[in-house]
Scaffold this motif. Structure first.
Motif, PDB file in Angstrom:
ATOM      1  N   GLY A   1       2.775 -54.659  -8.563  1.00 36.60           N
ATOM      2  CA  GLY A   1       2.879 -54.858  -7.298  1.00 36.60           C
ATOM      3  C   GLY A   1       2.545 -53.879  -6.302  1.00 36.60           C
ATOM      4  N   THR A   2       1.396 -52.732  -6.862  1.00 34.63           N
ATOM      5  CA  THR A   2       1.162 -51.781  -5.919  1.00 34.63           C
ATOM      6  C   THR A   2      -0.443 -51.787  -6.025  1.00 34.63           C
ATOM      7  N   GLN A   3      -1.176 -51.268  -5.310  1.00 34.28           N
ATOM      8  CA  GLN A   3      -2.616 -51.334  -5.220  1.00 34.28           C
ATOM      9  C   GLN A   3      -3.164 -50.379  -6.295  1.00 34.28           C
ATOM     10  N   ARG A   4      -2.477 -49.586  -6.777  1.00 32.73           N
ATOM     11  CA  ARG A   4      -2.751 -48.749  -7.823  1.00 32.73           C
ATOM     12  C   ARG A   4      -2.565 -49.678  -9.041  1.00 32.73           C
ATOM     13  N   GLU A   5      -2.014 -50.600  -9.466  1.00 31.20           N
ATOM     14  CA  GLU A   5      -2.378 -51.611 -10.370  1.00 31.20           C
ATOM     15  C   GLU A   5      -3.359 -51.812 -10.662  1.00 31.20           C
ATOM     16  N   ARG A   6      -4.412 -51.964  -9.879  1.00 31.88           N
ATOM     17  CA  ARG A   6      -5.900 -52.286 -10.334  1.00 31.88           C
ATOM     18  C   ARG A   6      -6.156 -51.434 -11.246  1.00 31.88           C
ATOM     19  N   LEU A   7      -5.855 -50.077 -11.316  1.00 32.50           N
ATOM     20  CA  LEU A   7      -6.345 -49.204 -12.358  1.00 32.50           C
ATOM     21  C   LEU A   7      -6.197 -49.459 -13.650  1.00 32.50           C
ATOM     22  N   SER A   8      -5.146 -50.365 -13.959  1.00 27.11           N
ATOM     23  CA  SER A   8      -4.933 -50.772 -15.372  1.00 27.11           C
ATOM     24  C   SER A   8      -5.994 -51.625 -15.867  1.00 27.11           C
ATOM     25  N   HIS A   9      -6.786 -52.336 -14.762  1.00 26.91           N
ATOM     26  CA  HIS A   9      -7.848 -53.232 -15.507  1.00 26.91           C
ATOM     27  C   HIS A   9      -8.903 -52.111 -16.294  1.00 26.91           C
ATOM     28  N   LEU A  10      -9.176 -50.814 -15.531  1.00 32.37           N
ATOM     29  CA  LEU A  10     -10.168 -49.906 -16.298  1.00 32.37           C
ATOM     30  C   LEU A  10      -9.696 -49.369 -17.537  1.00 32.37           C
ATOM     31  N   CYS A  11      -8.226 -49.188 -17.472  1.00 32.96           N
ATOM     32  CA  CYS A  11      -7.736 -48.548 -18.524  1.00 32.96           C
ATOM     33  C   CYS A  11      -8.020 -49.704 -19.862  1.00 32.96           C
ATOM     34  N   ARG A  12      -7.694 -50.893 -19.663  1.00 32.88           N
ATOM     35  CA  ARG A  12      -7.818 -52.116 -20.602  1.00 32.88           C
ATOM     36  C   ARG A  12      -9.003 -52.084 -20.770  1.00 32.88           C
ATOM     37  N   ARG A  13     -10.064 -51.997 -20.103  1.00 33.15           N
ATOM     38  CA  ARG A  13     -11.536 -52.217 -20.727  1.00 33.15           C
ATOM     39  C   ARG A  13     -12.085 -51.033 -21.229  1.00 33.15           C
ATOM     40  N   ALA A  14     -11.691 -49.698 -21.085  1.00 31.87           N
ATOM     41  CA  ALA A  14     -12.133 -48.535 -21.697  1.00 31.87           C
ATOM     42  C   ALA A  14     -12.224 -48.577 -23.060  1.00 31.87           C
ATOM     43  N   GLY A  15     -12.927 -47.997 -23.789  1.00 29.85           N
ATOM     44  CA  GLY A  15     -12.955 -47.646 -25.282  1.00 29.85           C
ATOM     45  C   GLY A  15     -11.627 -47.134 -25.838  1.00 29.85           C
ATOM     46  N   SER A  16     -11.346 -45.938 -24.803  1.00 37.48           N
ATOM     47  CA  SER A  16     -10.131 -45.125 -25.392  1.00 37.48           C
ATOM     48  C   SER A  16      -9.638 -44.911 -23.558  1.00 37.48           C
ATOM     49  N   CYS A  17      -8.161 -44.690 -23.720  1.00 35.85           N
ATOM     50  CA  CYS A  17      -7.412 -44.519 -22.552  1.00 35.85           C
ATOM     51  C   CYS A  17      -6.181 -43.718 -22.740  1.00 35.85           C
ATOM     52  N   LEU A  18      -6.340 -42.490 -21.740  1.00 31.87           N
ATOM     53  CA  LEU A  18      -5.217 -41.441 -22.162  1.00 31.87           C
ATOM     54  C   LEU A  18      -4.366 -41.728 -20.725  1.00 31.87           C
ATOM     55  N   LEU A  19      -2.895 -41.813 -20.528  1.00 31.39           N
ATOM     56  CA  LEU A  19      -2.282 -41.719 -19.658  1.00 31.39           C
ATOM     57  C   LEU A  19      -1.499 -40.563 -19.698  1.00 31.39           C
ATOM     58  N   LEU A  20      -1.249 -40.017 -18.616  1.00 26.14           N
ATOM     59  CA  LEU A  20      -0.362 -38.651 -18.617  1.00 26.14           C
ATOM     60  C   LEU A  20       0.587 -38.790 -17.268  1.00 26.14           C
ATOM     61  N   THR A  21       1.714 -38.720 -17.788  1.00 26.92           N
ATOM     62  CA  THR A  21       2.946 -38.533 -16.865  1.00 26.92           C
ATOM     63  C   THR A  21       4.256 -37.704 -17.455  1.00 26.92           C
ATOM     64  N   ALA A  22       4.994 -37.109 -16.642  1.00 27.18           N
ATOM     65  CA  ALA A  22       6.183 -36.354 -17.183  1.00 27.18           C
ATOM     66  C   ALA A  22       7.260 -37.520 -16.998  1.00 27.18           C
ATOM     67  N   THR A  23       7.229 -38.487 -16.401  1.00 25.79           N
ATOM     68  CA  THR A  23       8.206 -39.798 -15.979  1.00 25.79           C
ATOM     69  C   THR A  23       7.797 -40.868 -16.240  1.00 25.79           C
ATOM     70  N   PRO A  24       7.654 -41.541 -17.505  1.00 27.04           N
ATOM     71  CA  PRO A  24       7.090 -42.859 -17.635  1.00 27.04           C
ATOM     72  C   PRO A  24       7.988 -44.023 -17.369  1.00 27.04           C
ATOM     73  N   HIS A  25       9.026 -43.553 -17.208  1.00 25.66           N
ATOM     74  CA  HIS A  25      10.031 -44.911 -16.812  1.00 25.66           C
ATOM     75  C   HIS A  25      10.385 -44.789 -15.433  1.00 25.66           C
ATOM     76  N   THR A  26      10.378 -45.627 -14.544  1.00 24.96           N
ATOM     77  CA  THR A  26      10.640 -45.854 -13.260  1.00 24.96           C
ATOM     78  C   THR A  26      12.060 -46.433 -12.773  1.00 24.96           C
ATOM     79  N   GLY A  27      12.690 -46.730 -13.990  1.00 27.79           N
ATOM     80  CA  GLY A  27      13.915 -47.731 -14.021  1.00 27.79           C
ATOM     81  C   GLY A  27      13.840 -48.983 -13.983  1.00 27.79           C
ATOM     82  N   ASP A  28      12.626 -49.335 -13.940  1.00 25.95           N
ATOM     83  CA  ASP A  28      12.306 -50.707 -13.989  1.00 25.95           C
ATOM     84  C   ASP A  28      11.632 -51.174 -15.481  1.00 25.95           C
ATOM     85  N   ASP A  29      12.477 -51.749 -16.253  1.00 26.63           N
ATOM     86  CA  ASP A  29      11.738 -51.890 -17.668  1.00 26.63           C
ATOM     87  C   ASP A  29      10.601 -52.764 -17.750  1.00 26.63           C
ATOM     88  N   GLU A  30      10.323 -53.626 -16.758  1.00 29.44           N
ATOM     89  CA  GLU A  30       8.984 -54.489 -16.601  1.00 29.44           C
ATOM     90  C   GLU A  30       7.967 -53.334 -16.419  1.00 29.44           C
TER      91      GLU A  30
END
Length: 806
Positions: free
Chosen positions: A137-166
């Motif tokens: 539901g945010t504009q940054r959701e668009r970046l997920s498309h690049l990650c899915r298309r790439a051969g490899s994808c590395l995501l970095l975050t110290a807080t992966p959970h936003t409190g929203d399971d979805e």
């Protein structure tokens, strides 16, 4: 053959076991896709760059895109340069094709015109920092498309959970559900020692004046009786309750602007203040209370002059106007050294004070400015908005002051993580929360007290306060701040969400939700210490405790480890093997297999002579039995954590060799070897800085005006000078005088620039001994090419060594 060990050693960093373990595990994935969710301050950037470097060296990726928040763009660029990863900074949708690595900000990448341009490239690897910002539901959701298309994808975050399971399921689905998470307690367990400093936590209760209480009451009534958008109401209420005096005194510089969740993640909420319906009423209120005492400011000034004297203090505020207001208030009577749009620096004798907001990022290197401030003054005060709270390394400071209440545990841990991290030299770091108490039924202190008790089980009522006139200090035990950190490092919670929950008395509900997430977090904890140690032993031969005896009868064996159907090279290694050989009736040479990291290769000489078939057979058997059986057993266990398909190895080349000197490789060695490389790099930096200083002096004496002083930043030159109206660029090279005959290294970028502007580019070489220059030569690149010979060296990208012509 470039090997994994060589790449790890070239990092020039203090590499810890969890970092070595991560890289040497992930390279066994055919196409790495995972979420690295390590705790704040555990070096996620270093691990990502190490992995990127390895994959590039072995030809597994050729088109790499790195997407990062704007606040850490320069830091990432510098680190990529340090790791010898040339890259192109994308600042236009019309970026050139042909570079191997590209760097872009999150907010640029999400824009439709940039997204269209990025989507035209088939990326082999995409790295996204602070990946928790990619939410549904945010504009940054668009970046997920690049990650899915790439051969490899590395995501970095110290807080992966936003409190929203979805949201969490969405984020992990981008990488096939593979999550790697280690916490500070894990790292200390792996290392078998305490690494991070202790924590102290103060809650400072500031008693508001009568005028402040009246002003707050009036403002809350105005907000209550106006039809104001909820997000705007929350921001203004929080600011008013934190310090009504500072709000009213800074109204004149507040302007309206974008006020939504994504805009607020930059951490400066001033734009919301200009969106208040009833603004005129608040302006009238400001006129009435313009002379009101600001008790919270007074308390901060008292703390700096007493309890925080001699400390390096980061003062965080959510408002750019407050940052400037605090700077102006704390530096009255001081000498202003530097001032610009969004920043200023002052000398107050033994105290140095600086502030910086988001507007300063395009004008100064904020991280470097903070470092220099801490280095120069016994007491350093750096006032900043949350542009400095995510991903920025500030371990030279040892105190964090939160000028307003930090409602979100996520923001707490992000701020604490700036100083509670690798490289912190203090034995303890201090966290200070400043809270305003009024005589009203609802105020900042009352609501925060409720938050501490219900969310973190911290009760200030059970603590004896230390009274300092108009404020009191409650010192909470270390277990209290660790509970805040435990929650803050597990879930990404927005300030507005927590504030609304506290306002509507739903903290118990939030606590239950958090406890469920904490239970889920335990499921993604990484490997136990025993498996980490076993993995390092079989993957890298760590720890190295074999004595290599001098003499002949050795073989240098090059091994390629492969994975996947397409035979991707996971990594390469050279090992030293000696077969059993009878020397006499009384003595025989014992067989040995030493992994690459356990050999000082400077003392290994290859010998002429073919290796016989029976010798090859024995070596193949030795490698299989002494190395691969345990290795394969570990990889089979590793498949429980990450997907690995068809791991295998092959011996690429065998050469005869002799060891010309016996060197004992002590246990604990890999870190020692890395530390040695770190010391060398620090010495090189010291030499370069000494060289730069004397080159600047030489240039001035010879009629050159310094237009831009020496800066070792990612660009093809180090200085800019002018002489007789003509502009020149300068490349600074420092050499230790005892090594003046060794070649001088140039990057391809430096040579390309010098070749294009050969008569306007100066090569200046200073020969240094004990920080002093003993000799110096400076010439245009035209002259340089007549006296020096450039030799091409192949790494990830071409480099050049220059040797003096005979």
């Amino acid at each position: 053959m470039v090997s994994l060990i060589e790449i790890l050693r070239s990092a020039g960093k203090d590499l810890y076991k969890h970092q070595l373990d991560f890289v040497s595990d992930v390279i066994w994935m055919e196409r790495p896709r995972l979420l690295l969710a390590d705790d704040v301050g555990l070096g996620k950037t270093i691990q990502a760059l190490l992995l990127m470097r390895v994959l590039m060296e072995f030809g597994r990726v050729n088109h790499v895109l790195v997407i990062v928040p704007r606040a850490v763009l320069e830091q990432w660029s510098t680190e990529m340069e340090n790791f010898e990863i040339p890259h192109y900074l994308i600042e236009s949708p019309d970026f050139p094709i042909g570079h191997r690595a590209y760097l872009i900000t999150l907010d640029r990448a999400k824009m439709p015109n940039y997204m269209d341009a990025l989507d035209k490239v088939q990326w082999d690897l995409i790295v996204i920092d602070e990946a928790h910002k990619i939410r549904l539901g945010t504009q940054r959701e668009r970046l997920s498309h690049l990650c899915r298309r790439a051969g490899s994808c590395l995501l970095l975050t110290a807080t992966p959970h936003t409190g929203d399971d979805e949201d969490y399921r969405f984020l992990t689905s981008l990488v096939g559900g593979v999550v790697v998470r280690r916490e500070k307690r894990d790292v200390e367990e792996y290392e078998g020692r305490r690494i991070f400093p202790g924590l102290r936590y103060w809650v400072v209760q500031v008693r508001a004046s009568i005028d402040e209480s009246m002003a707050l009451n009036s403002m809350l009534n105005i907000l209550k009786n106006r039809n104001i958008e909820q997000i705007v109401r929350i921001v203004v209420e929080k600011r008013a309750m934190s310090s009504p005096a500072s709000l009213l005194k800074t109204l004149r510089v507040v302007v309206g602007g974008k006020c939504d969740e994504e805009a607020l993640e930059e951490g400066e909420l001033d734009a919301c203040l200009g969106n208040i319906a009833g603004w005129r009423d608040i302006e009238e209120l400001a006129g009435k209370y313009v002379g009101a005492t600001d008790r919270k400011l007074e308390a901060l000034r008292s703390l700096i002059g007493d309890r925080l004297r001699g400390k390096k203090v980061l003062v965080f505020t959510e408002y750019a106007t407050t940052a400037e207001y605090l700077f102006q208030s704390l530096t009255k009577g001081c000498r202003i050294i530097e001032s610009g749009d969004g920043y200023a620096r002052a000398d107050c004798g033994e105290v140095g004070v600086m502030y910086a907001t988001s507007r300063a990022r395009d004008r100064i290197d904020v991280s470097t400015a903070a470092f220099l401030l801490a280095q120069k003054y016994p007491t350093a005060i750096f006032i900043s908005t949350d542009i400095m709270s995510e991903g920025v390394n500030l371990q030279m400071f040892n105190v964090v002051v939160n000028y307003e209440v930090v409602w979100s545990p996520t923001k707490h841990i992000q701020r604490i993580g700036r100083i509670w991290r690798f490289g912190q030299k203090a034995s303890d770091v201090l966290i200070v929360d400043m809270v305003l108490k009024t005589n009203l039924e609802r105020d900042e202190y009352t609501m925060y007290l409720d938050l501490l008790e219900k969310l973190y089980a911290i009760s200030l009522r059970a603590l004896p306060p230390q009274s300092y006139g108009e404020f009191e200090v409650y010192e909470v035990g270390e277990e209290g701040i660790r509970r805040i950190i435990n929650i803050g490092s597990s879930i990404f919670l927005r300030e507005s969400d927590v504030y609304e929950t506290a306002l509507s008395n739903r903290l118990e509900e939030l606590r239950s939700k958090i406890e469920a997430i904490l239970r889920e977090r335990e499921k993604i904890r990484w490997k136990p210490r025993s498996l980490v140690e076993e993995g390092l032993r079989v993957k890298l031969g760590y720890p190295y405790n074999t004595t290599v005896e001098a003499g002949s009868g050795y073989y240098v064996v090059d091994i390629a480890y492969m994975v996947g159907k397409q035979e991707f090279t996971a990594f390469k290694e050279r090992i030293l093997v000696r077969l059993p050989t009878p020397l006499s009736r009384s003595r025989a040479v014992q067989e040995v297999l030493v992994r690459e990291g356990g050999v000082d290769w400077d003392f290994v000489e290859e010998e002429v002579g073919d290796v016989k078939e029976d010798e090859k057979d024995q070596i193949f058997q030795k490698v299989q039995l002494a190395l691969w059986i345990d290795f394969k057993k570990y990889l089979d266990t590793l498949t429980k954590y990450i997907p690995i398909e068809n791991p295998r190895y092959k011996i690429v080349l065998i050469r005869r060799a002799r060891v010309v000197r016996s060197e004992a490789i002590p246990a604990g060695d890999f870190e020692s070897l890395v530390q040695s490389e770190v010391r060398r790099s620090m010495y090189r930096e010291k030499t370069e800085l000494a060289a730069a200083k004397c080159i600047e002096n030489w240039l001035r004496k010879n009629g050159y005006a310094i237009k831009e002083s020496y800066r070792s930043t990612p660009r093809p030159f180090d200085m800019v000078v002018e002489k007789n109206g003509t502009l020149y660029t300068v490349e600074v090279k420092g050499k230790w005088v005892m090594r003046r005959d060794e070649p001088i290294s140039f990057t391809a970028n430096e040579v390309d620039w010098a070749s294009r502007f050969a008569d306007r580019h100066l090569i200046c070489i200073a020969y240094v001994n004990n920080d002093k220059c003993e000799d110096l030569e400076c010439m245009t690149f035209v002259e340089f090419q007549k006296k020096w010979i450039l030799e091409t060296v192949r790494g990830i990208e071409y480099k050049y060594n220059a040797r003096k012509a005979l």
